[in-house]
Scaffold this motif. Structure first.
Motif, PDB file in Angstrom:
ATOM      1  N   ALA A   1       3.433   7.660  -8.768  1.00 52.18           N
ATOM      2  CA  ALA A   1       4.831   7.693  -8.468  1.00 52.18           C
ATOM      3  C   ALA A   1       5.321   7.231  -7.164  1.00 52.18           C
ATOM      4  O   ALA A   1       6.350   6.581  -7.136  1.00 52.18           O
ATOM      5  CB  ALA A   1       5.083   9.253  -8.154  1.00 52.18           C
ATOM      6  N   ASP A   2       4.253   7.094  -6.263  1.00 51.05           N
ATOM      7  CA  ASP A   2       4.702   6.245  -4.988  1.00 51.05           C
ATOM      8  C   ASP A   2       4.876   4.869  -5.043  1.00 51.05           C
ATOM      9  O   ASP A   2       5.677   4.217  -4.577  1.00 51.05           O
ATOM     10  CB  ASP A   2       3.653   6.424  -3.870  1.00 51.05           C
ATOM     11  CG  ASP A   2       3.460   8.033  -3.468  1.00 51.05           C
ATOM     12  OD1 ASP A   2       4.559   8.729  -3.463  1.00 51.05           O
ATOM     13  OD2 ASP A   2       2.561   8.407  -2.730  1.00 51.05           O
ATOM     14  N   PHE A   3       3.884   4.296  -5.934  1.00 50.71           N
ATOM     15  CA  PHE A   3       3.707   2.897  -6.430  1.00 50.71           C
ATOM     16  C   PHE A   3       5.362   2.606  -7.256  1.00 50.71           C
ATOM     17  O   PHE A   3       5.678   1.346  -7.335  1.00 50.71           O
ATOM     18  CB  PHE A   3       2.760   2.605  -6.975  1.00 50.71           C
ATOM     19  CG  PHE A   3       1.667   1.733  -6.334  1.00 50.71           C
ATOM     20  CD1 PHE A   3       1.605   0.583  -5.781  1.00 50.71           C
ATOM     21  CD2 PHE A   3       0.568   2.519  -5.727  1.00 50.71           C
ATOM     22  CE1 PHE A   3       0.856  -0.064  -4.963  1.00 50.71           C
ATOM     23  CE2 PHE A   3      -0.044   2.183  -4.708  1.00 50.71           C
ATOM     24  CZ  PHE A   3      -0.315   0.619  -4.387  1.00 50.71           C
ATOM     25  N   ALA A   4       5.754   3.523  -8.038  1.00 48.78           N
ATOM     26  CA  ALA A   4       7.012   3.247  -8.535  1.00 48.78           C
ATOM     27  C   ALA A   4       8.260   3.307  -7.568  1.00 48.78           C
ATOM     28  O   ALA A   4       9.460   2.846  -7.905  1.00 48.78           O
ATOM     29  CB  ALA A   4       7.086   4.159  -9.492  1.00 48.78           C
ATOM     30  N   ASP A   5       7.903   3.825  -6.308  1.00 50.16           N
ATOM     31  CA  ASP A   5       9.226   3.875  -5.581  1.00 50.16           C
ATOM     32  C   ASP A   5       8.850   2.819  -4.104  1.00 50.16           C
ATOM     33  O   ASP A   5       8.018   3.078  -3.423  1.00 50.16           O
ATOM     34  CB  ASP A   5       8.995   5.249  -4.605  1.00 50.16           C
ATOM     35  CG  ASP A   5      10.215   5.646  -3.795  1.00 50.16           C
ATOM     36  OD1 ASP A   5      11.059   4.583  -3.718  1.00 50.16           O
ATOM     37  OD2 ASP A   5      10.545   6.515  -3.419  1.00 50.16           O
ATOM     38  N   VAL A   6       9.591   1.908  -4.266  1.00 48.62           N
ATOM     39  CA  VAL A   6       9.599   0.663  -3.357  1.00 48.62           C
ATOM     40  C   VAL A   6       9.579   1.287  -1.905  1.00 48.62           C
ATOM     41  O   VAL A   6       9.109   0.656  -1.020  1.00 48.62           O
ATOM     42  CB  VAL A   6      10.508  -0.430  -3.494  1.00 48.62           C
ATOM     43  CG1 VAL A   6      10.368  -1.490  -2.667  1.00 48.62           C
ATOM     44  CG2 VAL A   6      10.468  -0.909  -4.996  1.00 48.62           C
ATOM     45  N   ALA A   7      10.463   2.096  -1.767  1.00 46.67           N
ATOM     46  CA  ALA A   7      10.709   2.861  -0.207  1.00 46.67           C
ATOM     47  C   ALA A   7       9.408   3.391   0.239  1.00 46.67           C
ATOM     48  O   ALA A   7       9.404   3.540   1.440  1.00 46.67           O
ATOM     49  CB  ALA A   7      11.850   3.687  -0.217  1.00 46.67           C
TER      50      ALA A   7
ATOM     51  N   THR B   1       0.727  -1.088   0.030  1.00 46.75           N
ATOM     52  CA  THR B   1       0.017  -0.095  -0.131  1.00 46.75           C
ATOM     53  C   THR B   1       0.938   1.176  -0.176  1.00 46.75           C
ATOM     54  O   THR B   1       1.934   1.241   0.649  1.00 46.75           O
ATOM     55  CB  THR B   1      -0.958   0.075   1.214  1.00 46.75           C
ATOM     56  OG1 THR B   1      -0.167   0.174   2.500  1.00 46.75           O
ATOM     57  CG2 THR B   1      -1.862  -1.032   1.261  1.00 46.75           C
ATOM     58  N   SER B   2       0.181   2.250  -0.774  1.00 47.50           N
ATOM     59  CA  SER B   2       1.007   3.715  -0.340  1.00 47.50           C
ATOM     60  C   SER B   2       0.059   4.377   0.425  1.00 47.50           C
ATOM     61  O   SER B   2      -1.131   4.077   0.681  1.00 47.50           O
ATOM     62  CB  SER B   2       1.083   4.334  -1.790  1.00 47.50           C
ATOM     63  OG  SER B   2      -0.002   4.718  -2.315  1.00 47.50           O
ATOM     64  N   MET B   3       0.444   5.594   0.902  1.00 47.04           N
ATOM     65  CA  MET B   3      -0.243   6.318   2.076  1.00 47.04           C
ATOM     66  C   MET B   3       0.094   7.632   1.866  1.00 47.04           C
ATOM     67  O   MET B   3       1.171   7.995   1.766  1.00 47.04           O
ATOM     68  CB  MET B   3      -0.008   5.606   3.326  1.00 47.04           C
ATOM     69  CG  MET B   3      -0.873   6.265   4.464  1.00 47.04           C
ATOM     70  SD  MET B   3      -0.621   5.433   6.060  1.00 47.04           S
ATOM     71  CE  MET B   3       1.052   5.979   6.452  1.00 47.04           C
ATOM     72  N   LEU B   4      -1.147   8.530   2.085  1.00 48.25           N
ATOM     73  CA  LEU B   4      -0.944  10.097   2.398  1.00 48.25           C
ATOM     74  C   LEU B   4      -1.777  10.373   3.377  1.00 48.25           C
ATOM     75  O   LEU B   4      -3.003  10.102   3.669  1.00 48.25           O
ATOM     76  CB  LEU B   4      -1.767  10.689   1.071  1.00 48.25           C
ATOM     77  CG  LEU B   4      -1.407  12.316   1.282  1.00 48.25           C
ATOM     78  CD1 LEU B   4       0.207  12.636   1.248  1.00 48.25           C
ATOM     79  CD2 LEU B   4      -2.293  12.969   0.092  1.00 48.25           C
ATOM     80  N   GLU B   5      -1.101  10.800   4.485  1.00 53.01           N
ATOM     81  CA  GLU B   5      -1.755  11.295   5.816  1.00 53.01           C
ATOM     82  C   GLU B   5      -2.166  12.590   6.159  1.00 53.01           C
ATOM     83  O   GLU B   5      -1.729  13.414   5.243  1.00 53.01           O
ATOM     84  CB  GLU B   5      -0.903  10.703   7.002  1.00 53.01           C
ATOM     85  CG  GLU B   5      -0.557   9.334   7.104  1.00 53.01           C
ATOM     86  CD  GLU B   5       0.496   8.784   8.153  1.00 53.01           C
ATOM     87  OE1 GLU B   5      -0.095   8.385   9.208  1.00 53.01           O
ATOM     88  OE2 GLU B   5       1.556   9.140   8.054  1.00 53.01           O
ATOM     89  N   GLY B   6      -2.832  12.771   7.074  1.00 53.13           N
ATOM     90  CA  GLY B   6      -3.535  14.382   7.619  1.00 53.13           C
ATOM     91  C   GLY B   6      -4.007  14.803   6.526  1.00 53.13           C
ATOM     92  O   GLY B   6      -3.892  16.329   6.158  1.00 53.13           O
ATOM     93  N   VAL B   7      -5.073  14.378   5.862  1.00 60.14           N
ATOM     94  CA  VAL B   7      -5.985  15.025   4.760  1.00 60.14           C
ATOM     95  C   VAL B   7      -7.316  14.899   5.013  1.00 60.14           C
ATOM     96  O   VAL B   7      -7.756  14.016   6.048  1.00 60.14           O
ATOM     97  CB  VAL B   7      -5.602  14.119   3.361  1.00 60.14           C
ATOM     98  CG1 VAL B   7      -4.315  14.599   2.865  1.00 60.14           C
ATOM     99  CG2 VAL B   7      -6.121  12.748   3.592  1.00 60.14           C
TER     100      VAL B   7
END
Length: 480
Positions: free
Chosen positions: A275-281, A256-262
């Motif tokens: 872009a987040d899914f392309a970045d394993v970190a 999963t990817s995540m964006l908090e505080g929204v």
């Protein structure tokens, strides 16, 4: 003289009475109801994919001729009145049948309640005036119409913003359509006990979010969910060991990817999620949630010939009371990108027992290669050609040696009955008795439930080279 005056007066009185009467009649007629105005409804009817034979003649699939013939003579009503002008215009192209209903009395409210009944299969739709030239009636509209009857939402709102609730009820309707008449005794699938229970459950979920509005879609997630309405589970909710928090995953991935505080779904723009899914970190399988986390989660949702799809969902709240999971209220949307489901290449299949040449394989499903030939395509023998050693029906010949790059779909695997054990048997159906370069086939692999197209490139005593196109999506026949 007096008599003449009396006669004249009498004639005047009679004339006055006559004229008054005529005027009175004209005034009464001016308030009469105008003649009824009629309209024509045009739309598309789709029968359930599968119908149990005891509920409808001797049929199973909605493309069978007996199903089509029964629907031509369906009992149809509009706003409660039986209509005899229902006509299905074309049943040849696919399961979505264009239809027309003429001479329907125009509704003063601009709403038309449609019902189409064949045997115990009832389909419903609530059609607005703006939709009367392109209405749809199917299991989706039936489920939405039923929920519209018991909630404050209209059918079109439910289909647009609350499809997960509609899908949950639709899937139970689809199951009821496959029950035998002995089991399903309610008279119609819409009255089946399981359907009524599902409607009550979805009604309560909808009522729990009645104060929320969105331009996206809402769902009240359970442990297993079907968000896109294809009848398959595509999102799972998993409580942790303590029962106080939950995590989410799909059949494709637990990352999963995540964006908090929204505070809204729009905060996580599509490009940022990709872009987040392309970045394993930035991916994790360990994220869990409770309460109202003000978080948007991204998940890898689906891949198909039309493109890959990611799910982003804003978690409004997680409902857990004393360790008992009730559901998760989410607002969600989809992010589409280029497909990774379709891939092309070339395979060299070695004859069973022959020395394996460099780059060659003994067996393949065009996604994974293996030495295990059961359930996979392999070079069985010069007599049998290509097939599976466990007698799985996995190949079908395509007549005319077409260019597989120009084919848009593979023939549907109908429980294997139309596919064959090997290429030699398959060729007999197109009146050929020998495998040769240029022959084209489709393959279906029951274990992984995916389709492929392949064409014979060359044939040698110990190997066959094939060019292939494979769709990695489960049960999707499309290649374009």
């Amino acid at each position: 003289m007096c008599m003449r005056k009396l006669s004249i007066l009498f004639l005047v009185l009679v004339s006055a009475i006559f004229i008054t009467g005529c005027l009175g009649d004209d005034d009464k007629d001016s308030g009469a109801v105008a003649p009824t105005t009629y309209v024509t409804l045009n739309g598309t009817l789709t029968a359930p994919d599968k119908i149990e034979s005891s509920l409808l003649g001797n049929t199973l699939n909605n493309v069978d001729s007996e199903v089509r013939n029964r629907y031509r003579t369906a009992a149809v009503s509009v706003n409660g009145a039986q209509i005899s002008t229902f006509e299905i215009l074309d049943m040849l192209s696919n399961a979505d049948w264009p239809c027309k209903i003429e001479n329907v009395p125009q509704s003063s409210t601009g709403n038309y309640e449609l019902a189409v009944v064949v045997g115990r299969i009832t389909l419903r739709s609530k059609v607005r005036d703006s939709e009367k030239s392109q209405f749809r009636i199917n299991l989706d509209t039936t489920a939405a119409a039923m929920l519209a009857d018991v909630t404050r939402f209209e059918q079109h709102e439910l289909l647009a913003s609350y499809p997960a609730f509609v899908n949950a009820l639709k899937n139970v309707l689809a199951t009821s359509a496959q029950k035998t008449a002995t089991v399903m005794t309610a008279g119609s699938i819409v009255n089946d006990g399981d359907v009524q229970a599902a409607m009550s459950t979805q009604k309560s979920h909808l009522e729990s979010i009645a104060d929320l509005t969105t331009n996206a879609r809402f769902a009240y997630l359970q442990l297993e969910n079907d968000l896109d309405g294809d009848g398959k589970v595509d999102l799972y909710v998993k409580p942790n060991s303590s029962g106080q928090r939950v995590s989410f995953y799909t059949p494709l991935s637990s990352d999963t990817s995540m964006l908090e505080g929204v505070t809204s779904l729009d905060a996580y723009v599509d490009s940022a999620l990709l872009a987040d899914f392309a970045d394993v970190a930035k991916l994790s399988e360990e994220r869990t949630f409770a309460g109202a986390p003000q978080t948007i989660l991204g998940l890898y949702f689906k891949k198909s010939a039309g493109g890959d799809q990611y799910l982003k969902m804003y978690i409004h709240r997680v409902d857990i009371v004393e360790g008992d999971f009730s559901g998760v209220l989410v607002e969600y949307g989809f992010v589409n990108t280029a497909t990774t489901a379709i891939s092309k290449g070339q395979k060299t299949l070695m004859l069973a027992g022959a020395t394996l040449a460099e780059g060659a394989v003994y067996a393949t499903d065009f996604i994974n290669d293996s030495d295990d030939t059961a359930g996979r395509l392999s070079f069985i023998s010069a007599t049998q050609g290509l097939g599976s050693t466990d007698n799985s029906r996995i190949v079908i010949a395509i007549d005319g040696q077409p260019d597989i790059n120009k084919l848009s779909a593979a023939p549907e695997w109908l429980s294997g009955g139309n596919y064959d054990f090997n290429s030699t048997a398959a060729l007999t159906r197109v009146f050929k008795n020998q495998l040769e370069a240029g022959d084209a086939f489709a393959a279906y692999f029951p274990k992984t439930k995916h389709y492929a197209l392949f064409k014979i490139n060359s044939i040698a005593a110990d190997r066959i080279v094939v060019d292939y196109i494979v769709n990695a999506s489960e049960d999707e026949r499309l290649f374009k």
